[in-house]
Design an enzyme around this catalytic site. Structure first.
Site, PDB file in Angstrom:
ATOM      1  N   TRP B 101     -46.171   8.622 -16.798  1.00 36.74           N
ATOM      2  CA  TRP B 101     -45.724   9.503 -18.014  1.00 36.74           C
ATOM      3  C   TRP B 101     -46.582  10.591 -18.299  1.00 36.74           C
ATOM      4  O   TRP B 101     -46.311  11.651 -18.411  1.00 36.74           O
ATOM      5  CB  TRP B 101     -45.100   8.770 -19.323  1.00 36.74           C
ATOM      6  CG  TRP B 101     -43.991   7.803 -18.499  1.00 36.74           C
ATOM      7  CD1 TRP B 101     -44.024   6.280 -18.532  1.00 36.74           C
ATOM      8  CD2 TRP B 101     -42.863   8.271 -18.084  1.00 36.74           C
ATOM      9  NE1 TRP B 101     -42.746   5.893 -17.950  1.00 36.74           N
ATOM     10  CE2 TRP B 101     -42.076   6.975 -17.866  1.00 36.74           C
ATOM     11  CE3 TRP B 101     -42.081   9.493 -17.921  1.00 36.74           C
ATOM     12  CZ2 TRP B 101     -40.744   7.002 -17.121  1.00 36.74           C
ATOM     13  CZ3 TRP B 101     -40.894   9.561 -17.506  1.00 36.74           C
ATOM     14  CH2 TRP B 101     -40.086   8.377 -17.212  1.00 36.74           C
ATOM     15  N   ASP B 171     -47.908  10.459 -26.954  1.00 36.03           N
ATOM     16  CA  ASP B 171     -46.548  10.191 -26.340  1.00 36.03           C
ATOM     17  C   ASP B 171     -46.633   8.262 -26.804  1.00 36.03           C
ATOM     18  O   ASP B 171     -47.475   7.579 -26.058  1.00 36.03           O
ATOM     19  CB  ASP B 171     -46.405  10.039 -25.068  1.00 36.03           C
ATOM     20  CG  ASP B 171     -45.066   9.651 -24.581  1.00 36.03           C
ATOM     21  OD1 ASP B 171     -44.380   8.832 -25.383  1.00 36.03           O
ATOM     22  OD2 ASP B 171     -44.767   9.688 -23.388  1.00 36.03           O
ATOM     23  N   LYS B 195     -36.928   2.690 -26.339  1.00 42.55           N
ATOM     24  CA  LYS B 195     -37.864   1.415 -25.913  1.00 42.55           C
ATOM     25  C   LYS B 195     -37.895   0.700 -27.191  1.00 42.55           C
ATOM     26  O   LYS B 195     -37.616  -0.678 -26.987  1.00 42.55           O
ATOM     27  CB  LYS B 195     -39.255   1.902 -25.387  1.00 42.55           C
ATOM     28  CG  LYS B 195     -39.102   2.689 -24.068  1.00 42.55           C
ATOM     29  CD  LYS B 195     -40.277   3.253 -23.301  1.00 42.55           C
ATOM     30  CE  LYS B 195     -39.988   4.134 -22.271  1.00 42.55           C
ATOM     31  NZ  LYS B 195     -39.505   2.999 -21.070  1.00 42.55           N
TER      32      LYS B 195
END
Lengths: 361, 361
Positions: B101, B171, B195
């Site tokens: 990511w 993030d 999540k």
């Protein structure tokens, strides 16, 4: 539980059957032991949900094989940016301005290309659709843009513009799946689902494949490039799984209830009830030119702000809610989407009749 | 109804209480006669939902007044574009690469500015967090970027990088609300909610106000400019109302259950059960350097692909699902987010013990 008749312009009423099914499957979707909200978008169960949704909307609308169906986040507003970014070639586009949303789309497009506003109904507060049979289409136009149903003003295109061979791009958010359309007449048809189809947070794009290109401007954000999602069947990143699931249930409901032809018949029948009443009323009147009236959104006024406010308050008390009009038109607006039953419109018309009797001097 | 223990990395397990409340209110949210999915985002009922959600996350995290909370669509991936677009000033940014990511975020940022990859753990398949105490931060860096918990590889920053005065952008998607954080140490903290917090289709940005600027590049799409939503309290266009509603219920659940301090304690207790077992096991082993182990995502392997597959199949049959590891690490991964009860981890550890007894030669 007392359900109301909800005339909201969007997010808006959904079929009760769909809500009941979603509630029943909330903790355990079809025996998999979890909610749709809890499952991986890469799981076989969700794969079945998204593939079935795509198959069903293809059947409902009759989408030709050379058109892709993409499920995006960001609503119509994100597509206002994506459209010029993806379709820019000569750097010119023609926009027809029939209300706020077409205006906003054109403003956004101006960041990326030259925008010609080739027609507009701003002169009469967007209460009609301009004659689009012979507009000055730019020879270099990369596309011609319309907003096919204008939620705020209550107008709808009953004849598509003559684009003189250029690709037509249509925002159909507030008439999406309300009636059959001929997809081949469009380059791009797209709609935010939160008006006539499902919960907010999802926009569905139907795009002719040759318009999905790799050579977009280099500053195009990865998710605004249509090819990103087209190459990954809308699963480049985690999509709005819940909205795709609910839309899928609505597609099944539409198929079970006769598809778009039957929906068209029912919607016109509902709209006629309301328009026929307005046309003979001495208290209420519609605000739109008859030939351009929307079947989905019906604005009307009494001409007296206090009377409008009284009507909205009494209607709300009677379980007819969200009838207040948009501030730019004033008065009232009844949005009567697919999931609004005929009984809801009948109750509204009956209520208006009574109100007129009591309040007309 | 048989609920499973769902170890999915995301979308992932949600609190059962929240799902039950959402199901119960599906047709009639608190007596308003409609579902949250059917209500206008401009209605007073939804206004209460979004305002309460913001208030509750501010309380939970302890967000200072000079930070805005924004609810965006498009997930983390859309923010990969928005971050450089909004923070670009000198045109340089420093990225620390600890997995997929962060790598994707850096790739996207390169469209808009010069990216320095100032540290990376790619040399050991991202199985650790590099020492970030004295990195070559660029004097001109507009920001320093990290992915604070790496879902795929199972690593987590337990010490934030020394950014030498530059703004930190993090993030936190897969550790969002798993433990207390000190927001003042960040310029931007953002997380996709799918999540550890809610359903997919929503990303929450916590941004220091001075970083919300008007002078972004002119080609910035309107919804990617943070100021667009900051000026309209995230209601510039129709948001993902349903996801905001569910996240709001999760915030209430967190507050009721002791907030982030108690969540931190419970999460560490759950992770310890699993890591302690792995550390003494002769069949299974963790893949991450001990000091950098994530409390949320626990990858482990047997070193034998067939044995891994056998374990996953038997665990699934026992109601322990979504344990297959990401293809880049292989083996297994147990994601044990806030909503995974301790009993789920205990059952998993018990199952691993039994499996080891039967299968260790």
């Amino acid at each position: 539980m007392a359900r109301v008749y909800n005339f909201s312009a969007g997010p808006a009423v959904l079929p009760e059957e769909v809500l009941k099914e979603a509630a029943a499957d909330m903790l355990d979707y079809k025996g998999c032991g979890m909610s749709v909200m809890e499952m991986s978008h890469r799981s076989s169960v969700f794969d079945e949900i998204i593939k079935t949704a795509e198959k069903d909307i293809r059947t409902l609308v009759g989408i030709p094989d050379n058109y892709k169906v993409l499920f995006h986040q960001g609503g119509g507003t994100m597509q206002f940016s994506a459209i010029p970014l993806n379709l820019k070639k000569n750097g010119v586009a023609d926009y027809i301005i029939t209300g706020n949303w077409a205006k906003k789309a054109a403003q956004e497009a101006e960041k990326y290309l030259k925008v010609n506003r080739i027609a507009s109904s701003a002169d009469k507060n967007f209460s009609y659709i301009p004659d689009c049979s012979d507009l000055p289409i730019d020879d270099d136009a990369d596309y011609v843009y319309i907003c096919e149903n204008n939620t705020i003003y209550g107008t709808e295109y009953w004849t598509l513009p003559n684009t003189k061979g250029k690709d037509l791009v249509a925002d159909v958010s507030s008439c999406f799946l309300s009636r059959p359309i001929d997809v081949k007449k469009y380059g791009v048809v797209y709609g935010g689902v939160q008006k006539n189809v499902g919960p907010a947070g999802l926009v569905i794009d139907i795009i002719r494949e040759d318009l999905i290109r790799d050579d977009v401007p280099e500053y195009t954000p990865v998710l605004l490039k249509w090819k990103t999602q087209a190459d990954k069947d809308s699963l480049y990143n985690t999509p709005n799984c819940w909205a795709i699931y609910i839309c899928g249930l609505v597609f099944k409901w539409l198929l079970k209830n006769g598809g778009l032809t039957e929906m068209d018949r029912k919607n016109k029948e509902k709209a006629k009830l309301l328009y026929d009443f307005l046309d003979q009323s001495k208290l209420f009147k519609g605000t739109v030119e008859k030939k351009d009236r929307s079947v989905m959104n019906v604005p009307f006024v009494t001409g007296d702000k206090d009377m409008d406010a009284k009507f909205v308050a009494e209607a709300t008390a009677a379980g007819l809610v969200n009838l207040k009009g948009h501030r730019t038109v004033g008065g009232m607006r009844a949005s009567i989407y697919n999931a609004m039953p005929k009984a809801g419109v009948e109750k509204l018309v009956g209520f208006m009749e009574e109100f007129e009797k009591k309040n007309l001097k």
